[in-house]
Design an enzyme around this catalytic site. Structure first.
Site, PDB file in Angstrom:
ATOM      1  N   LEU A  17     -59.804 -83.300  -4.748  1.00 23.87           N
ATOM      2  CA  LEU A  17     -59.106 -82.928  -3.509  1.00 23.87           C
ATOM      3  C   LEU A  17     -59.547 -81.534  -3.078  1.00 23.87           C
ATOM      4  O   LEU A  17     -59.539 -80.603  -3.888  1.00 23.87           O
ATOM      5  CB  LEU A  17     -57.585 -82.920  -3.757  1.00 23.87           C
ATOM      6  CG  LEU A  17     -56.705 -82.466  -2.587  1.00 23.87           C
ATOM      7  CD1 LEU A  17     -56.640 -83.532  -1.494  1.00 23.87           C
ATOM      8  CD2 LEU A  17     -55.277 -82.156  -3.066  1.00 23.87           C
ATOM      9  N   ASP A  50     -43.261 -75.770   8.106  1.00 22.36           N
ATOM     10  CA  ASP A  50     -42.255 -74.948   8.803  1.00 22.36           C
ATOM     11  C   ASP A  50     -40.839 -75.314   8.358  1.00 22.36           C
ATOM     12  O   ASP A  50     -40.568 -76.464   8.004  1.00 22.36           O
ATOM     13  CB  ASP A  50     -42.405 -75.156  10.319  1.00 22.36           C
ATOM     14  CG  ASP A  50     -41.711 -74.069  11.109  1.00 22.36           C
ATOM     15  OD1 ASP A  50     -41.466 -72.975  10.550  1.00 22.36           O
ATOM     16  OD2 ASP A  50     -41.411 -74.302  12.297  1.00 22.36           O
ATOM     17  N   HIS A  75     -39.050 -69.517   1.129  1.00 16.58           N
ATOM     18  CA  HIS A  75     -40.504 -69.551   0.927  1.00 16.58           C
ATOM     19  C   HIS A  75     -40.829 -69.939  -0.521  1.00 16.58           C
ATOM     20  O   HIS A  75     -41.792 -70.644  -0.785  1.00 16.58           O
ATOM     21  CB  HIS A  75     -41.129 -68.202   1.278  1.00 16.58           C
ATOM     22  CG  HIS A  75     -40.953 -67.831   2.726  1.00 16.58           C
ATOM     23  ND1 HIS A  75     -41.206 -68.724   3.754  1.00 16.58           N
ATOM     24  CD2 HIS A  75     -40.550 -66.686   3.330  1.00 16.58           C
ATOM     25  CE1 HIS A  75     -40.965 -68.130   4.921  1.00 16.58           C
ATOM     26  NE2 HIS A  75     -40.554 -66.894   4.684  1.00 16.58           N
TER      27      HIS A  75
HETATM   28  C1  IPE Z   1     -46.138 -71.488  11.973  1.00 16.28           C
HETATM   29  O1  IPE Z   1     -44.776 -71.377  11.802  1.00 16.28           O
HETATM   30  C2  IPE Z   1     -46.857 -70.757  10.890  1.00 16.28           C
HETATM   31  C3  IPE Z   1     -46.721 -71.285   9.540  1.00 16.28           C
HETATM   32  C4  IPE Z   1     -46.097 -72.353   9.188  1.00 16.28           C
HETATM   33  C5  IPE Z   1     -47.381 -70.510   8.533  1.00 16.28           C
HETATM   34  P1  IPE Z   1     -43.893 -70.331  12.616  1.00 16.28           P
HETATM   35  O2  IPE Z   1     -42.508 -70.534  12.194  1.00 16.28           O
HETATM   36  O3  IPE Z   1     -44.458 -68.964  12.451  1.00 16.28           O
HETATM   37  O4  IPE Z   1     -44.130 -70.807  14.110  1.00 16.28           O
HETATM   38  P2  IPE Z   1     -43.410 -70.374  15.463  1.00 16.28           P
HETATM   39  O5  IPE Z   1     -43.633 -68.914  15.649  1.00 16.28           O
HETATM   40  O6  IPE Z   1     -41.966 -70.723  15.341  1.00 16.28           O
HETATM   41  O7  IPE Z   1     -44.073 -71.200  16.516  1.00 16.28           O
HETATM   42  C1  IPE Z   2     -42.632 -71.445   7.633  1.00 13.19           C
HETATM   43  O1  IPE Z   2     -41.253 -71.365   7.543  1.00 13.19           O
HETATM   44  C2  IPE Z   2     -43.325 -70.521   6.671  1.00 13.19           C
HETATM   45  C3  IPE Z   2     -43.979 -69.376   7.303  1.00 13.19           C
HETATM   46  C4  IPE Z   2     -44.085 -69.168   8.575  1.00 13.19           C
HETATM   47  C5  IPE Z   2     -44.552 -68.405   6.406  1.00 13.19           C
HETATM   48  P1  IPE Z   2     -40.452 -70.367   8.489  1.00 13.19           P
HETATM   49  O2  IPE Z   2     -40.258 -69.087   7.741  1.00 13.19           O
HETATM   50  O3  IPE Z   2     -41.081 -70.231   9.810  1.00 13.19           O
HETATM   51  O4  IPE Z   2     -39.078 -71.123   8.598  1.00 13.19           O
HETATM   52  P2  IPE Z   2     -38.120 -71.173   9.866  1.00 13.19           P
HETATM   53  O5  IPE Z   2     -38.916 -71.740  11.005  1.00 13.19           O
HETATM   54  O6  IPE Z   2     -37.676 -69.769  10.134  1.00 13.19           O
HETATM   55  O7  IPE Z   2     -37.002 -72.044   9.432  1.00 13.19           O
HETATM   56 MG    MG Z   3     -40.820 -71.271  11.550  1.00 15.50          MG
END
Ligand code: IPE
Ligand code: IPE
Ligand code: MG
Length: 239
Positions: A125, A14, A31
């Protein structure tokens, strides 16, 4: 790296969006950078002796994001599947896609099948990519499978029907990006995982950050319901 190495690490990657926003870049740039971090993380897991890495790449709930971000993530996955296989081969990594394939494009689905087949003989792995995945989806699809087969749901039969049945439960669950929640990841399997949260955003999560998480894990005492005194000396926490 010394001490106990977790057999299986699960990661909620995240913080990509915030990494990009802080640099005044579009979220998809975060990303992309996150994919670089993942490539290095796979390599470092192999180097440190981790046997299974499971990452959360796209949740069942992430479809709610703006359409351009969702399509950017789909393109990134399709591109990665087309380009990353040689590195996986070189490092002995076996790829498993874990998630609901319906709803993904034909191109992505074909890429998944190809990448899985190409890496099927690798044993260093196991790398599970959870994409269009949710812990509740997994439990529900496992229950549906058992119902279809007329099997009674028990902890064992359900465990065998889950999408991650090919690996033991995660020993260590890492979440980057500062949030302390599971967001519907490996709900069944994390019953006894050690949880590790860090403010580091996923694109900044490099070898040193993983080493820090591993060192933290090595200091934990895993009791699985027992008392500290019951544990064999070899498993006792070293002060
Ligand atoms: C969780 O992250 C999903 C992934 C890392 C793929 P999110 O950024 O979507 O989670 P929430 O919605 O903030 O909990
Ligand atoms: C996690 O990073 C990746 C996915 C959920 C695909 P985020 O896109 O949720 O990043 P933040 O939480 O907005 O910084
Ligand atoms: Mg996020």
């Amino acid at each position: 790296m010394t001490g106990r190495i977790p057999h299986h690490i699960a990661i909620v990657m995240d913080g990509n969006g915030r990494w990009a926003t802080r640099r005044l870049l579009p979220r998809v740039a975060g990303h992309k950078k996150g994919l670089d971090a993942l490539r290095q993380c796979v390599r470092h897991c192999g180097e440190t002796g981790v046997k299974v890495l499971t990452v959360f790449a796209f949740s069942s709930e992430n479809w709610k994001r703006p359409a351009d971000e969702v399509s950017g993530l789909m393109e990134l996955l399709a591109g990665a599947l087309a380009r990353e296989v040689p590195q996986l081969q070189a490092e002995g990594v076996r790829l498993h896609f874990v998630g609901e394939r319906a709803g993904l494009s034909d191109k992505v689905r074909a890429g998944l099948v190809q990448a899985e087949a190409a890496t099927a003989a690798n044993t260093r792995l196991v790398f599970n990519v959870c994409f269009n995945y949710g812990g509740r989806w997994d439990i529900a699809q496992a229950a549906a499978k058992l119902a279809q087969q007329g099997e009674t749901p028990t902890e064992e039969s359900l465990g065998r029907a889950l999408a991650l049945a090919h690996v033991p439960d995660p020993d260590l669950l890492i979440r980057t990006g500062g949030e302390e929640r599971l967001s519907n990841f490996v709900l069944w399997q994390c019953a006894y995982s050690e949880l590790y949260f860090t403010d580091t955003l996923w694109p900044d999560f490099g070898d040193a950050a993983l080493d820090e998480a591993l060192a933290d894990y090595a200091r934990r005492e895993r009791r699985f319901g027992r008392t500290s005194e019951q544990l064999a000396p070899v498993h006792r926490k070293v002060a």
